[in-house]
Design an enzyme around this catalytic site. Structure first.
Site: not given
Length: 662
Positions: A401, A468
């Protein structure tokens, strides 16, 4: 080992040899002057590159003026070889307005599009990923340009080094990764930084070409890098270059060099790149002592004249309006009204259609993310995109990322647009640094826009557990320079996403996963935009103001449907940064009571700031304390009953009733 430099001129012309010599002499003389000014208190800090001039000058001399270069704070030779007027550099180092950052950043922490330089970035590593993005832009434009980026041997210990080289290799990007191995990361020797013999050896692991170059030999630097740059322009690929060199002064002047053994200092002093080259040119008859004296006299005169210009420049007088205005790039968005031609689609379809129509509108828009190409992303939002737009513009990324956020910024530097999909908003922690320290600060620091949208699938209610399910918008609403958008309905999602892509500033675009396939709405089929920073009043009333966003809006609507006797203003914020304070304050002044509902945990969330703002601005209109309702102070659990207990949905009605009865 012998401390000497062997020069092999090959077929280098005399003018080039003299150019390289003068190119090294100039930054050396500037540095010597700066060290005097530092002692006199006329500059605040200095990172010396004495002993490393051959690398900066040699590399910059072989790049074309339109090719980007990303130097570090020991690469003064990059700036002087690009022929930046010295008075502007001196103004920068003194914090004057004629510098490149309006006094907002120091020394070499600046960039300039005029000279195609992206200056030193803390925390070192993201600079490498930015070069990836610039090189990707060059490759997509097919302009046969190479990009060079510098780092030190200490910077190679950062994860961003691995990520950037891996991305460059996978994508065959035309980047020269230039590592100046000067033996010490501040005071930490290389023996405590890495265990391989040479940094160049790592190239094998990334499947890229690598070379070791004598960083004090300007001819070796010039000839080898020149040959590589010419070849890379024809055959795009990354190359890792390790320049063996040494810095003859401390990490910065306050550090000193006591940690360096004397024999090591003596060895490298004999390999001084400027003195050795000067003596060799004299011995070969390329220059004379008179020429050297004349060059030094001319450079000294230039330094003195330009210093006087900088000294004569007025000290910056702070202006609050100017400071606030430069946090974001000025942007007057064209609002394209939605048409009446509509179709009933899900939230997720609206996001997909907004992204697709943005790709159609902007030929220079690239979207990047894990599994977004043929697979269509884990939520299938980009399904079918590769067939329409091709893999150049719809790019699967490695799991990295940080480098991808940095590369998105590099695309913006190179005049393009980027949308990056965080597979889950939780994963943004791995890309946090370049978002808050690079994207957010870029325009304020040196006027460079960060035309990047980061899509953030977020939220609980789907049993995804602690890794998540976060809704972590408060990490970013705190950071000046970022815009944060968080729609609750399909129509808003499409219009605001299109607007976010058009906006030249960095936008964090939150998409609640639980809304993806559960919320339907009639959505305009054609391309349209909505104004970022404008809330939407969903219901009109006079008893209480309810403020929410994302899934919380739907919880509030459900509560009002079940309690029809409650007469409320219901405000869907839609945009968290900037906020529509005008609508909020007007409503509170009308109703006298306000309750703020957020999915995020309570402490430090946006509800806290809203409560403070409302108290400060509307205190005399309040008939009760401002009420905040949020999730409990734990990570988000997986099991359904625990998740229900965590979320504020089932507690909201009771809290609202209690406020009304206050």
């Amino acid at each position: 080992m012998a401390a000497h430099i062997e020069y092999h001129f090959a077929d280098i012309e005399k003018d080039t040899l003299i150019h390289l010599y003068k190119g090294m002499l100039k930054p050396r003389m500037i540095e010597e002057k700066m060290l005097v000014l530092l002692r006199q208190g006329k500059i605040s800090k200095w990172f010396s590159g004495i002993g490393q001039e051959a690398i900066a000058v040699g590399v910059t001399s072989v790049l074309n003026k339109e090719e980007y270069i990303l130097p570090m704070h020991r690469n003064l030779g990059v700036f002087t070889t690009r022929e930046i007027p010295l008075h502007r550099l001196f103004s920068q180092w003194q914090g004057k307005m004629n510098g490149f950052t309006k006094g907002r950043d120091r020394s070499f922490h600046f960039g300039t599009q005029d000279y195609k330089i992206v200056g030193m970035i803390s925390h070192l590593g993201p600079q490498l990923g930015v070069a990836d993005g610039i090189a990707l832009g060059n490759k997509l434009k097919n302009n046969q340009q190479v990009c060079a980026v510098f780092t030190g041997e200490g910077g190679t210990s950062e994860g961003d080094f691995h990520e950037a080289l891996n991305v460059a290799s996978v994508w065959s990007l035309p980047v020269l990764f230039c590592v100046e191995n000067n033996g010490y990361g501040l005071s930490t020797p290389t023996s405590e930084q890495y265990n391989c013999e040479n940094i160049a050896d790592r190239g094998l692991g990334y499947g890229i070409e690598s070379h070791i170059i004598d960083g004090n030999n300007v001819i070796e630097v010039y000839t080898k890098v020149k040959a590589l740059a010419e070849d890379i322009r024809k055959n795009p690929r990354p190359v890792l270059l390790e320049f063996k060199t040494f810095r003859m002064r401390g990490h910065e002047e306050a550090s000193g060099t006591k940690y360096v053994p004397k024999e090591l200092m003596d060895y490298w002093a004999q390999k001084d790149p400027v003195i050795n080259f000067e003596n060799y040119l004299l011995s070969e008859g390329v220059i004379t002592q008179d020429t050297i004296d004349q060059n030094k006299s001319e450079i000294k005169q230039e330094i003195d004249e330009h210093l006087q210009i900088a000294f004569n420049e007025e000290t910056i007088v702070p202006d609050l309006e100017t400071e606030l205005a430069d946090v974001y790039k000025a942007h007057s968005p064209e609002i394209i009204a939605p048409t009446d031609k509509k179709e009933k689609i899900r939230f997720i379809d609206a996001v997909s259609k907004g992204l697709r129509q943005s790709m159609e509108k902007h030929d220079d828009l690239v979207i990047m993310g894990q599994d977004i190409a043929e697979y269509g992303g884990v939520f299938k939002i980009t399904e079918g995109f590769t067939e329409q737009f091709g893999k150049d513009r719809v790019r699967n990324t490695p799991i990295c990322e940080s480098a991808v956020v940095s590369a998105a910024y590099g695309l913006s530097v190179n005049g393009m647009k980027a949308v990056m999909e965080m597979q889950f908003a939780d994963f943004v922690s791995s890309g946090f640094n370049p978002i808050v320290n690079l994207l957010a600060k870029s325009h304020y620091r040196w006027g460079q826009q960060a035309d990047v949208v980061v899509r953030m699938p977020c939220g609980a209610g789907v049993g995804a557990g602690p890794f998540h399910s976060q809704t972590n918008e408060a990490w970013f609403t705190k950071t000046p320079g970022l815009k944060v958008v968080y729609p609750a309905f399909p129509q808003d999602a499409k219009g605001l996403l299109c607007a976010a892509v058009n906006d030249p500033n960095p936008v964090l675009f939150f998409e609640h996963k639980a809304l993806y396939r559960s919320v339907y709405q009639e959505v305009s089929e054609d391309y349209f935009t909505l104004e970022i920073g404008k809330a939407h009043k969903l219901k009109e009333g006079n008893q209480v103001t309810i403020i929410s966003y994302g899934a919380g809006v739907h919880w509030a609507l459900e509560t009002l449907e079940q309690n029809t006797e409650i007469n409320a203003d219901l405000i869907d914020l839609r945009s968290l940064q900037p906020l529509d304070t005008e609508m909020i304050f007007a409503s509170v002044r009308k109703t006298g009571k306000v309750i703020i509902l957020q999915e995020d945990s309570l402490f430090g969330g946006i509800a806290s700031d809203l409560s403070s703002m409302i108290t400060e601005e509307c205190f005399e209109h309040l008939d009760a304390p401002v009420k905040r309702v949020a999730s409990i102070e734990t990570p988000i659990p997986f099991q359904s009953e625990l998740e229900k207990q965590y979320l504020p949905k089932n507690r909201f009605a009771a809290e609202l009733t209690a406020l009304l009865e206050y």
